[in-house]
Design a protein around this motif. Sequence first.
Motif, short mmCIF file in Angstrom:
data_model
loop_
_atom_site.label_atom_id
_atom_site.label_comp_id
_atom_site.label_asym_id
_atom_site.label_seq_id
_atom_site.Cartn_x
_atom_site.Cartn_y
_atom_site.Cartn_z
N ALA A 335 0.86 -1.19 -0.23
CA ALA A 335 0.18 0.07 0.18
C ALA A 335 1.02 1.25 -0.05
O ALA A 335 0.59 2.19 -0.75
CB ALA A 335 -0.93 0.02 1.15
N LYS A 336 1.88 1.18 0.79
CA LYS A 336 2.57 2.50 0.74
C LYS A 336 3.54 2.47 -0.53
O LYS A 336 3.61 3.86 -0.74
CB LYS A 336 3.79 2.18 2.07
CG LYS A 336 3.27 2.23 3.26
CD LYS A 336 4.23 2.36 4.50
CE LYS A 336 3.69 2.54 5.71
NZ LYS A 336 4.55 2.13 6.76
N LYS A 337 3.88 1.48 -1.00
CA LYS A 337 4.66 1.75 -2.47
C LYS A 337 3.34 2.20 -3.42
O LYS A 337 3.88 3.18 -3.90
CB LYS A 337 4.88 0.35 -2.84
CG LYS A 337 5.98 0.35 -4.18
CD LYS A 337 6.75 -0.94 -4.18
CE LYS A 337 7.70 -1.17 -5.43
NZ LYS A 337 8.44 -2.27 -5.34
N LEU A 338 2.27 1.69 -3.47
CA LEU A 338 1.48 2.06 -4.59
C LEU A 338 0.82 3.53 -4.54
O LEU A 338 0.87 4.48 -5.27
CB LEU A 338 0.04 1.08 -4.19
CG LEU A 338 0.10 -0.17 -5.02
CD1 LEU A 338 -1.12 -1.20 -4.60
CD2 LEU A 338 0.32 -0.03 -6.69
N LEU A 339 0.43 3.77 -2.91
CA LEU A 339 -0.15 5.08 -2.91
C LEU A 339 0.93 6.23 -2.37
O LEU A 339 0.40 7.45 -2.32
CB LEU A 339 -1.20 4.95 -1.70
CG LEU A 339 -2.33 3.93 -2.25
CD1 LEU A 339 -3.29 3.56 -0.86
CD2 LEU A 339 -3.29 4.36 -3.40
N ALA A 340 1.99 6.00 -1.87
CA ALA A 340 2.93 6.82 -1.33
C ALA A 340 4.12 7.12 -2.45
O ALA A 340 4.23 7.89 -3.02
CB ALA A 340 3.35 6.60 0.05
N ASP A 341 4.97 6.12 -2.28
CA ASP A 341 6.38 6.25 -3.07
C ASP A 341 5.99 6.23 -4.39
O ASP A 341 6.64 7.10 -5.07
CB ASP A 341 7.28 4.93 -2.60
CG ASP A 341 7.45 4.68 -1.08
OD1 ASP A 341 7.27 5.55 -0.38
OD2 ASP A 341 7.67 3.70 -0.98
N ASN A 342 5.45 5.34 -5.19
CA ASN A 342 4.99 5.49 -6.51
C ASN A 342 4.35 6.55 -6.92
O ASN A 342 4.55 7.33 -8.01
CB ASN A 342 4.54 4.16 -6.89
CG ASN A 342 5.35 2.99 -6.94
OD1 ASN A 342 6.36 3.11 -6.38
ND2 ASN A 342 5.03 1.74 -7.26
N ALA A 343 3.27 6.70 -6.50
CA ALA A 343 2.24 7.98 -6.69
C ALA A 343 3.16 9.35 -6.60
O ALA A 343 2.89 10.12 -7.43
CB ALA A 343 1.20 7.68 -5.83
N LEU A 344 3.51 9.57 -5.52
CA LEU A 344 4.49 10.89 -5.18
C LEU A 344 5.42 11.24 -6.20
O LEU A 344 5.63 12.12 -6.78
CB LEU A 344 4.81 10.91 -3.86
CG LEU A 344 3.65 11.17 -2.85
CD1 LEU A 344 4.14 10.91 -1.53
CD2 LEU A 344 2.71 12.28 -3.08
N ARG A 345 6.08 9.96 -6.54
CA ARG A 345 7.51 10.13 -7.64
C ARG A 345 6.92 10.24 -8.96
O ARG A 345 7.46 11.13 -9.61
CB ARG A 345 8.22 8.56 -7.42
CG ARG A 345 9.66 9.00 -8.18
CD ARG A 345 10.38 7.75 -7.92
NE ARG A 345 9.52 6.61 -7.54
CZ ARG A 345 9.51 5.51 -8.44
NH1 ARG A 345 9.92 5.79 -9.58
NH2 ARG A 345 8.85 4.64 -8.23
#
Length: 404
Positions: A335-345
């Motif tokens: 979830a953190k990868k999908l909605l935070a790390d990837n999305a913000l990048r």
Amino acid sequence: VISVMVHPHVIMTTTGPMAAGPNDTGPGSLQGRAPCAALCYEHLVADFSSWYTPVHRTAVARSVELGSLADIREKPASSLNNLVTREDDVSDDVKASVEALSALMGSPLSTLVLVDVTMADEGRGLAELTRMGGFYGVAVVAATAPQRGVPDSQAEGTLMHDLHYGADGARAGIIGTIRMVSDGEAPHVDSVRDIAIASRAQAAVGGVPIVIHAAGCSASCIQKAFAGLERAASRTAIFDPRTRSDAELLLEAGFWIGFTTPQSCIVDPGQWVSVPAQTSIPGLAALLCELLSGKHGDRVLLSTGAHFKSHHRRYGGLGLRGAGFVAREVGVDGAKKLLADNALRFLTFPWIPPAVPEPAAERTWKCDWCDKRFPVSQESFKKLGYEYCTMPCLSSHRKADFKK
């Protein structure tokens, strides 16, 4: 002479650039605001009434309410009322999504970035989006897309204006949604034209992200539309690819891939759910787990994809919480990868503001006696073709018989 300033690591919101780089600090920065999250494919303020397809004469008058909800969910374009969403319709969603994502991340969410990918001719409301961001304490990113039915130069000019200056006090921070149209296995000429215009604007602004809806087109069709535009592809997200195989091919080709929740996955009003994996939350979660664990897992996105009233919480839908429900099935790390790390990048890029000409040298005139220079706005005294700053200078030159 013109000067160009590059702002590194920026997410462009309706109220201006928000610093998002690893070394950026200050009140507008995301640093120190963990956790943060972003939903990159939403329609917060929209008017899809052009999709209206009544199934009976009274359909136009049907409101989205308990008695009609089942029918409207089955045929969402059969109710004109369902196709128009305004600020009040999504107010419950914003607060609920912050709470749901905070619970998922394990601590209160400090910043939620909501990306509205509604096009201007689909009822995009820039003023409403800006107001929503301030009222609910979220960062809102608005979209702009190439206009149809106008010369390419005009479409590109309007696109650049939205990205550089904005309209109604709000600057666009993403290009989209471009809806793919195919002509057999080849991209339609309109899609090729829109993508070419978007890629030129993308390069001019520093790599602003592009969002494309696959709309049932194959991976090969999309790749043909990007022929020679590989750099643009690396900053483009294709949402709702037709099949898992298409998703994998597009990732291999350098694109980003995005998925929306089962309630919202559409191709067009006549083809509602088109991606088999997206017919259920567990099915979509399983697909996301596989893609995240692959070598291109850093280019996979998830969003709710809400379009209509019936998608929102106030009218019985999952609302903006939908992405959180799917992400919960993926697990906290996913979830953190999908909605935070990837999305913000994906949303972050080195914004290049419009080139600003250097101030022109101020026009001046010179006194023919004392040789001092003065701005052209200053009054002078003239005699026999000579120009003086004061009457004493004129008198002195007269006494010298107008010689120096």
